[in-house]
Write an enzyme that holds these catalytic residues in place. Structure first.
Site, PDB file in Angstrom:
ATOM      1  N   ARG A 225       0.828  -1.209  -0.411  1.00  0.00           N
ATOM      2  CA  ARG A 225      -0.372  -0.180   0.653  1.00  0.00           C
ATOM      3  C   ARG A 225       1.005   1.344  -0.105  1.00  0.00           C
ATOM      4  NH1 ARG A 225      -2.380   1.070   5.932  1.00  0.00           N
ATOM      5  NH2 ARG A 225       0.033   1.368   6.092  1.00  0.00           N
ATOM      6  N   ARG A 235      12.880   4.867  -0.303  1.00  0.00           N
ATOM      7  CA  ARG A 235      13.254   3.761  -0.003  1.00  0.00           C
ATOM      8  C   ARG A 235      12.199   3.038  -0.667  1.00  0.00           C
ATOM      9  NH1 ARG A 235      11.006   4.885   5.861  1.00  0.00           N
ATOM     10  NH2 ARG A 235       8.991   5.918   4.439  1.00  0.00           N
ATOM     11  N   PHE A 295      -8.957  -8.357  19.240  1.00  0.00           N
ATOM     12  CA  PHE A 295      -6.663  -7.190  18.983  1.00  0.00           C
ATOM     13  C   PHE A 295      -5.906  -8.260  17.834  1.00  0.00           C
ATOM     14  CE2 PHE A 295      -2.333  -7.852  19.450  1.00  0.00           C
ATOM     15  CZ  PHE A 295      -2.289  -6.576  19.784  1.00  0.00           C
TER      16      PHE A 295
END
Length: 502
Positions: A225, A235, A295
């Protein structure tokens, strides 16, 4: 303040607006916190958590009380380490020893770092790292052992890659090794904490490939993404082994004339991530407690949705794209239920990816297989219960069973035929009983009305005259006429009787 663009967007995407309202209104944390009991250091750590994480902050705060503070501290420590690794303004001569020795500062309540560039978004975390160290010193020794081990290994791995400078990752093996250091180790550390708290199946520790896939899936999705942002920062994390198949230089992927080649390269990167999806679902099946499940499930659902957003989307080479807040709230609502709901999310987005898959793409077949593998895995743990039926108008061949239908023997077929015939007569008898009962009740009611003096003759006269409901005037007229006729008849009879007597 809400922007005009947001108003227009949600006016045309009502379902996403509904998702936001539902999440804000109806979502209740599994474990309620009492912020008034937090220490000043913990309050500052939670503020830094909100500052550094948009997606993880909410789910971390809803964790089981046994895990809440250890995971908050663990996340902030690794975020601080990552902030040093990501900052391209720090010279490698300073960065490498910082990364390798970062674990040695965890219990030092006087250590802070202000050497980040002024534009580094998470700079404040390292400037105030002393509050993190104070909370670290309060957690159980078992959790401290896990955190310092993971931090040490991650720092060494990041330092090894930092020494390469701006050189592109060369091979897929190097790429997955990098993802292991920055995300796979996080998955390992979290799993060890879950098991230590007795909130996950200990078998997960004997299946490190599942833990690795959880971290790899998230990190690879982020790298895919963020390609535009990473390119702007100088980078490159996409492996040369992949992009060199399509363009001679990595920067060529961003040229408009190479858009098709860039999309083919992107699909191969997405393929590498998709091959981890089934193991992520396998891992989630080993989580016992609901808040821990939330989570681990929410980020994975976000990841599969992000891969679908990126797939065959040329916009990701022009700007940084992400799923909308409304879509994210919808995914969070689904992902905080159970494993079946998360599997439904993965199945839905795998089908959307497969639908966008193009036969012109050299990775077409492999992506189709990867999507099919996800569906097959989900079908293996949650088999479909709905029988397949013929579509409208489709003719069944006599003696041939439909797909998913049991083949009957001759005796079974004859028995079924008799049962169907008996069922038809049963329906007939039921209808006959219903109408017979209604007819009997109607007859009894009419008879009772007749015995009570009902004038059915007048009703029939009114019906013949075309008046279903006679008016009041007509009723009075009939009544007066009837009275007059009766009076005349009585008078006539009286007069005749009197004349006879005379």
């Amino acid at each position: 303040m809400v922007s005009a663009g947001s108003v227009i967007y949600y006016a045309t995407h009502v379902q996403e607006l509904r998702n936001i309202i539902q999440w804000k209104t109806w979502h209740d944390p599994v474990h309620e916190r009492k912020p008034e009991l937090d220490t000043p250091e913990l309050k500052e750590c939670l503020r830094l958590l909100d500052l550094t994480s948009r997606s993880f902050s909410a789910v971390i705060k809803e964790l089981h009380p046994e895990l809440l503070i250890p995971v908050v501290v663990f996340y902030l420590i690794l975020r601080g380490l990552d902030t040093i690794e990501d900052d391209m303004t720090i010279d490698i001569s300073e960065k490498e020893p910082l990364l390798r020795n970062f674990h040695a500062h965890l219990d030092d309540e006087s250590w802070t770092y202000d050497g980040n560039g002024p534009n580094e978004k998470d700079r404040e975390l390292l400037v105030k790292f002393d509050v993190v160290a104070k909370e670290y010193n309060k957690i159980k020794p078992e959790y401290k052992k896990i955190i310092i081990d993971i931090t040490h290994r991650m720092g060494d791995g990041m330092a090894d890659y930092a020494k390469l400078g701006n050189v592109s990752v060369q091979t897929i093996k190097n790429y997955e090794e990098y993802c292991h250091y920055v995300a796979g180790l996080v998955g390992e550390g979290c799993t060890r904490c879950f098991v230590e708290a007795k909130l996950a199946n200990p078998v997960l520790l004997s299946r490190p490939e599942l833990t690795e896939s959880m971290g790899q899936f998230l990190q690879q999705t982020n790298i895919i993404r963020d390609i535009r942002e990473d390119q702007d920062d100088g980078r490159c994390f996409w492996p040369k082994e992949v992009w060199s198949k399509y363009v001679p230089e990595f920067a060529d992927l961003f040229l408009p004339e190479n858009r098709d080649k860039a999309l083919y390269c992107q699909s191969e990167m997405i393929l590498l991530a998709l091959q981890r999806a089934d193991e992520c679902l396998f891992y989630m099946a080993g989580v016992k407690e609901q808040s821990v499940f939330n989570f681990v499930a929410i980020p994975q659902s976000m990841a599969i949705a992000t891969l679908e957003l990126c797939f065959q989307n040329p916009a990701m080479f022009e700007k940084n794209i992400k799923i909308t807040k409304g879509a994210a709230c919808g995914l969070m609502m689904e992902s905080t239920q159970n494993l079946r709901s998360v599997c439904d999310v993965f199945r839905r987005y795998a089908r959307l990816i497969h639908k966008k898959n193009s036969p012109r793409d050299p990775n077409f077949l492999d992506i189709s297989i990867a999507c099919g593998k996800i569906e097959r895995f989900i079908e293996g743990i949650f088999p479909s219960q709905t029988a397949l039926t013929l579509s409208n108008g489709e003719q069944r061949v006599p003696g041939v069973a439909a797909v998913g239908e049991k083949v009957l023997t001759a005796e079974e077929a004859e028995k079924k035929k008799k049962e169907d015939a008996e069922a038809k007569w049963d329906v007939f008898y039921i209808m006959l009983a219903v109408f017979g009962t209604l007819g009997l009740i109607s007859a009894l009611m009419l008879g009772a009305a007749w015995l009570a003096g009902a004038r059915f003759d007048l009703a029939f006269q009114g019906l013949k005259g075309g008046s279903l409901f006679p008016s009041g005037g007509d009723s009075k007229l009939i009544s007066s006429d009837g009275i007059s006729a009766a009076a005349q008849s009585v008078a006539s009879k009286f007069e005749s009787a009197a004349h006879g007597e005379l």
